[in-house]
Enzyme design. Sequence first.
Site, PDB file in Angstrom:
ATOM      1  N   GLN A  40       4.115   3.542   8.127  1.00  0.00           N
ATOM      2  CA  GLN A  40       3.370   3.056   9.281  1.00  0.00           C
ATOM      3  C   GLN A  40       4.556   2.804  10.015  1.00  0.00           C
ATOM      4  OE1 GLN A  40      -0.084   0.584   8.477  1.00  0.00           O
ATOM      5  NE2 GLN A  40      -0.266   1.728   6.293  1.00  0.00           N
ATOM      6  N   LYS A  43       2.723   9.211   8.134  1.00  0.00           N
ATOM      7  CA  LYS A  43       1.613   9.004   9.313  1.00  0.00           C
ATOM      8  C   LYS A  43       2.393   9.318  10.623  1.00  0.00           C
ATOM      9  CE  LYS A  43      -1.224   5.400   7.150  1.00  0.00           C
ATOM     10  NZ  LYS A  43      -2.546   6.081   7.478  1.00  0.00           N
ATOM     11  N   ARG A  84      -5.467  -5.519  11.926  1.00  0.00           N
ATOM     12  CA  ARG A  84      -4.190  -4.574  12.227  1.00  0.00           C
ATOM     13  C   ARG A  84      -4.486  -3.958  13.556  1.00  0.00           C
ATOM     14  NH1 ARG A  84      -2.688  -0.673   7.613  1.00  0.00           N
ATOM     15  NH2 ARG A  84      -5.145  -1.002   7.136  1.00  0.00           N
ATOM     16  N   GLU A 111       7.221  -1.640   1.552  1.00  0.00           N
ATOM     17  CA  GLU A 111       7.351  -1.318   3.056  1.00  0.00           C
ATOM     18  C   GLU A 111       8.208  -2.255   3.797  1.00  0.00           C
ATOM     19  OE1 GLU A 111       2.580  -0.966   3.981  1.00  0.00           O
ATOM     20  OE2 GLU A 111       2.988  -2.112   2.091  1.00  0.00           O
ATOM     21  N   ASP A 133       9.097   2.723   2.051  1.00  0.00           N
ATOM     22  CA  ASP A 133       7.846   3.375   2.530  1.00  0.00           C
ATOM     23  C   ASP A 133       7.623   3.006   4.043  1.00  0.00           C
ATOM     24  OD1 ASP A 133       5.575   4.554   3.081  1.00  0.00           O
ATOM     25  OD2 ASP A 133       4.381   3.529   1.114  1.00  0.00           O
ATOM     26  N   TRP A 175       0.979  -1.380   0.045  1.00  0.00           N
ATOM     27  CA  TRP A 175      -0.089  -0.063   0.233  1.00  0.00           C
ATOM     28  C   TRP A 175       0.828   1.335  -0.044  1.00  0.00           C
ATOM     29  CZ3 TRP A 175      -5.544   0.389   0.561  1.00  0.00           C
ATOM     30  CH2 TRP A 175      -5.916   1.820   0.346  1.00  0.00           C
TER      31      TRP A 175
END
Length: 432
Positions: free
Chosen positions: A245, A271, A405, A209, A242, A136
Amino acid sequence: MGQDTGYDPTVARHLIRYGMGLSPHVIVKARGATLWDQHGREILDFTSGQMCATIGHNHPRIVAAMHKACEGALHLYSGFVGPAVLGLAERLASMLPPQLSKSIFLSTGGEANEAAARMARVATGRYEIVGLNGGWHGVTGGMAGLTFAGRQHVDYGPRKPGTMSIPPPNCFRCPIRHCRDACDSSCLDVGFDMVDAQSSGSLAAFIAEPVQSSGGVIVPPDGYLPKLKAKCEERGMLLILDEAQTAFGRMGSNFAFEQFGVVPDILTVSKTLGGGVAIGAAITSEAIEQECHDKGFVHVTSHVSDPLPAEVALAVLDVLEEEKLNARANEMGLRLRHGLETLQARHELIGDVRGHGLLQGVELVKDRETREPDAERGRAITEACMARGLSMNIVSVGGMAAVWRIAPPLTVTPAEIDRGLEILDDAIRSVS
């Protein structure tokens, strides 16, 4: 997306539906790990405001930083920079390896990834970018073609030319039907064979990620990311990581890549840097930045280098250090993990518990041997938790509902962890 996602019509009658169910709880106050709705009802937030309120909702230092920005400047013309922007760039450079010393500050993670992809294309003179299935990276123009979690790429026409993907290192559900519970990275070899077969000879970058979040909280095996970096270098590709998160404490370290023995060519963060305020950043080396500049790189937006989010980000980094939140994430993460594994031993539908620090994934199955995912009960238990005052799953749309999650704020207390686990246990019993 081809489905009704359950908006409450009395709440959302003037809103365009954007792909997530909208709760009937109108949130009027948020502090730490607790939300209050319009009726004064408390809701324990184990999503950290969709992974953004990392240091807790409305942390006093964030409020103070916003007030400081109000006394100075909230927004400037893109050709001006304020002291907070300069300070944040310097602060990040001091936290990162020397290869990562140049930053651009934008509004969101998707935008930071767009900037990273544009830099990669300019710096290499190539255009093809590869990602992982389940990744994502946003739903903006270019990144939509590299976001494969759920059905985010379906029904929107052709992807940008040159976007490809390879299987992720999911040992619980091996994508190449090779491993079970112990990934040996064969999926990476097979994936690059597929890339080499499809490439037009213009490979620019790989984006991933360090731990896939939306894709199911997939933690790569030891050696996977260094092997990925080596495969990129063999082909003249840049590696973009990335960390929207996973950075700034979520994994128990400043950056997740530090735990995997690799340094990316371009790092994106968002974030967890903003503490609930919108900010994203792409960070790269002096050499890549110089190459891009020499070739006329342009990525100007109305909110590039905005002073308000930079001021807040500096406060987030201060709190991360002063309150020793990396260590706290490890401590509270172990407590959460132990509780989830206890629930796994108690409830047959929990097939797997995985993750690191305060990012934990729980995969639900209809049968532990066949491992058929159980999105229906996953969604029902998510709703049962909310009815009991626990918001614990970031996305429960479609098949993504089969993997919870769970990501409380780094400031979560032991009592809040225990209370959340008790609610979750009760909700599972009510549905099972």
